[in-house]
Scaffold this motif. Structure first.
Motif, PDB file in Angstrom:
ATOM      1  N   ILE A  60      68.756  32.083  43.041  1.00 40.15           N
ATOM      2  CA  ILE A  60      69.696  31.371  43.907  1.00 40.15           C
ATOM      3  C   ILE A  60      71.026  32.123  43.964  1.00 40.15           C
ATOM      4  CG2 ILE A  60      71.040  29.248  44.198  1.00 40.15           C
ATOM      5  CD1 ILE A  60      68.711  27.719  42.981  1.00 40.15           C
ATOM      6  N   PHE A  61      71.501  32.571  42.804  1.00 38.86           N
ATOM      7  CA  PHE A  61      72.764  33.307  42.747  1.00 38.86           C
ATOM      8  C   PHE A  61      72.679  34.615  43.535  1.00 38.86           C
ATOM      9  CE2 PHE A  61      75.903  35.902  40.222  1.00 38.86           C
ATOM     10  CZ  PHE A  61      77.027  35.205  40.652  1.00 38.86           C
ATOM     11  N   GLY A  62      71.543  35.283  43.475  1.00 39.37           N
ATOM     12  CA  GLY A  62      71.347  36.510  44.242  1.00 39.37           C
ATOM     13  C   GLY A  62      71.354  36.267  45.740  1.00 39.37           C
ATOM     14  N   TYR A  97      80.209  28.321  41.752  1.00 37.03           N
ATOM     15  CA  TYR A  97      80.259  26.899  42.102  1.00 37.03           C
ATOM     16  C   TYR A  97      79.282  26.568  43.225  1.00 37.03           C
ATOM     17  CZ  TYR A  97      84.103  25.210  39.221  1.00 37.03           C
ATOM     18  OH  TYR A  97      84.876  24.814  38.171  1.00 37.03           O
ATOM     19  N   LEU A  98      79.154  27.452  44.200  1.00 33.19           N
ATOM     20  CA  LEU A  98      78.189  27.232  45.285  1.00 33.19           C
ATOM     21  C   LEU A  98      76.759  27.247  44.741  1.00 33.19           C
ATOM     22  CD1 LEU A  98      77.633  26.840  48.293  1.00 33.19           C
ATOM     23  CD2 LEU A  98      77.680  29.324  48.545  1.00 33.19           C
ATOM     24  N   ASN A 109      68.873  22.420  37.174  1.00 29.22           N
ATOM     25  CA  ASN A 109      70.259  22.082  37.437  1.00 29.22           C
ATOM     26  C   ASN A 109      71.179  23.028  36.673  1.00 29.22           C
ATOM     27  OD1 ASN A 109      72.507  20.777  38.342  1.00 29.22           O
ATOM     28  ND2 ASN A 109      72.328  19.049  36.952  1.00 29.22           N
ATOM     29  N   PHE A 110      71.977  23.782  37.406  1.00 26.63           N
ATOM     30  CA  PHE A 110      72.987  24.667  36.827  1.00 26.63           C
ATOM     31  C   PHE A 110      74.323  23.973  36.980  1.00 26.63           C
ATOM     32  CE2 PHE A 110      75.968  28.293  37.800  1.00 26.63           C
ATOM     33  CZ  PHE A 110      76.099  28.711  36.492  1.00 26.63           C
ATOM     34  N   SER A 111      74.975  23.689  35.864  1.00 25.42           N
ATOM     35  CA  SER A 111      76.232  22.949  35.941  1.00 25.42           C
ATOM     36  C   SER A 111      77.358  23.732  35.287  1.00 25.42           C
ATOM     37  CB  SER A 111      76.092  21.580  35.277  1.00 25.42           C
ATOM     38  OG  SER A 111      75.765  21.735  33.915  1.00 25.42           O
ATOM     39  N   ILE A 112      78.529  23.606  35.878  1.00 24.32           N
ATOM     40  CA  ILE A 112      79.764  24.185  35.366  1.00 24.32           C
ATOM     41  C   ILE A 112      80.705  23.022  35.115  1.00 24.32           C
ATOM     42  CG2 ILE A 112      81.674  25.763  35.851  1.00 24.32           C
ATOM     43  CD1 ILE A 112      79.873  27.133  37.905  1.00 24.32           C
ATOM     44  N   ASP A 113      81.361  23.022  33.933  1.00 25.91           N
ATOM     45  CA  ASP A 113      82.266  21.906  33.673  1.00 25.91           C
ATOM     46  C   ASP A 113      83.418  21.914  34.668  1.00 25.91           C
ATOM     47  OD1 ASP A 113      83.882  23.921  32.770  1.00 25.91           O
ATOM     48  OD2 ASP A 113      84.046  23.195  30.724  1.00 25.91           O
ATOM     49  N   SER A 114      84.248  20.907  34.610  1.00 27.18           N
ATOM     50  CA  SER A 114      85.255  20.703  35.639  1.00 27.18           C
ATOM     51  C   SER A 114      86.413  21.696  35.580  1.00 27.18           C
ATOM     52  CB  SER A 114      85.807  19.282  35.535  1.00 27.18           C
ATOM     53  OG  SER A 114      86.394  19.098  34.250  1.00 27.18           O
ATOM     54  N   PHE A 115      86.490  22.507  34.548  1.00 26.91           N
ATOM     55  CA  PHE A 115      87.589  23.456  34.447  1.00 26.91           C
ATOM     56  C   PHE A 115      87.315  24.685  35.304  1.00 26.91           C
ATOM     57  CE2 PHE A 115      87.704  21.288  30.268  1.00 26.91           C
ATOM     58  CZ  PHE A 115      88.904  20.641  30.456  1.00 26.91           C
ATOM     59  N   PHE A 116      88.285  25.055  36.102  1.00 36.45           N
ATOM     60  CA  PHE A 116      88.152  26.224  36.974  1.00 36.45           C
ATOM     61  C   PHE A 116      88.069  27.500  36.147  1.00 36.45           C
ATOM     62  CE2 PHE A 116      90.152  29.631  39.484  1.00 36.45           C
ATOM     63  CZ  PHE A 116      89.247  29.687  40.525  1.00 36.45           C
ATOM     64  N   TRP A 117      88.717  27.518  34.984  1.00 37.77           N
ATOM     65  CA  TRP A 117      88.755  28.724  34.168  1.00 37.77           C
ATOM     66  C   TRP A 117      87.403  29.073  33.589  1.00 37.77           C
ATOM     67  CZ3 TRP A 117      92.426  31.731  35.315  1.00 37.77           C
ATOM     68  CH2 TRP A 117      93.647  31.215  35.728  1.00 37.77           C
ATOM     69  N   THR A 118      86.553  28.084  33.400  1.00 35.01           N
ATOM     70  CA  THR A 118      85.194  28.372  32.938  1.00 35.01           C
ATOM     71  C   THR A 118      84.454  29.212  33.977  1.00 35.01           C
ATOM     72  OG1 THR A 118      85.137  26.305  31.705  1.00 35.01           O
ATOM     73  CG2 THR A 118      83.033  27.352  32.158  1.00 35.01           C
ATOM     74  N   ALA A 119      84.606  28.844  35.234  1.00 34.77           N
ATOM     75  CA  ALA A 119      83.951  29.606  36.305  1.00 34.77           C
ATOM     76  C   ALA A 119      84.557  31.003  36.431  1.00 34.77           C
ATOM     77  CB  ALA A 119      84.061  28.859  37.626  1.00 34.77           C
ATOM     78  N   VAL A 120      85.856  31.127  36.245  1.00 32.49           N
ATOM     79  CA  VAL A 120      86.494  32.434  36.338  1.00 32.49           C
ATOM     80  C   VAL A 120      86.026  33.336  35.194  1.00 32.49           C
ATOM     81  CG1 VAL A 120      88.719  33.640  36.171  1.00 32.49           C
ATOM     82  CG2 VAL A 120      88.503  31.632  37.622  1.00 32.49           C
ATOM     83  N   LEU A 121      86.008  32.814  33.973  1.00 28.51           N
ATOM     84  CA  LEU A 121      85.527  33.602  32.836  1.00 28.51           C
ATOM     85  C   LEU A 121      84.053  33.951  32.994  1.00 28.51           C
ATOM     86  CD1 LEU A 121      87.335  31.838  29.864  1.00 28.51           C
ATOM     87  CD2 LEU A 121      87.803  34.104  30.809  1.00 28.51           C
TER      88      LEU A 121
END
Length: 142
Positions: A60-62, A97-98, A109-121
């Motif tokens: 999916i990410f690809g 996030y997408l 299910n791929f989940s990222i917590d609500s902190f934006f910095w987690t996605a950036v890291l």
């Protein structure tokens, strides 16, 4: 075709390492827990299910990186130039996030917590791992 499969494997590996390092990333499957509950087999089924889940999210990410990211990168070109390319990290985080949103419609299910910095890291980690693995396998060459 071979390079596409290698890229999916690299994406899966990079997502696994990022979720291992960062506690805010999680991949869960409903099929794995159902298979364990019905068959009673835990070790083999669970391991195969987790590996397939990471490969599926890597796929999916690809696809997101192949189709959506070029358009977003083109549209955000002025701000990318103003930030001397650092906005690319934000674009990578948005692609994560997408991917997370798209995976919510699948059994994995791929989940990222609500902190934006987690996605950036995570975007930084995935980019570095993909860069190194792509160089080692030759998947980045055209």
């Amino acid at each position: 075709m071979r390079s596409f499969i290698v890229r999916v494997l690299i994406n899966g590996l990079a997502l696994w390492i990022a979720s291992w390092i960062l506690p805010g990333l999680d991949i869960s499957t409903s099929a794995t827990t159902e298979a364990v509950a019905t068959t009673g087999v835990t070790q083999g089924t669970e391991t195969i299910g987790v590996v397939l889940a990471y490969l599926f999210i890597g796929l999916i990410f690809g696809v997101v990186n192949a189709f959506v990211r070029p358009l977003v990168s083109f549209l955000s070109l002025p701000i990318t130039i103003l930030t001397l390319g650092l906005f690319t990290i934000v674009i990578n985080a948005a692609m994560l996030y997408l991917t997370s949103w798209l995976s919510s419609y699948t059994p994995v299910n791929f989940s990222i917590d609500s902190f934006f910095w987690t996605a950036v890291l995570a975007a930084i980690i995935i980019t570095l791992i993909s860069l190194v693995a792509g160089r080692l396998t030759g998947a980045g060459r055209r």
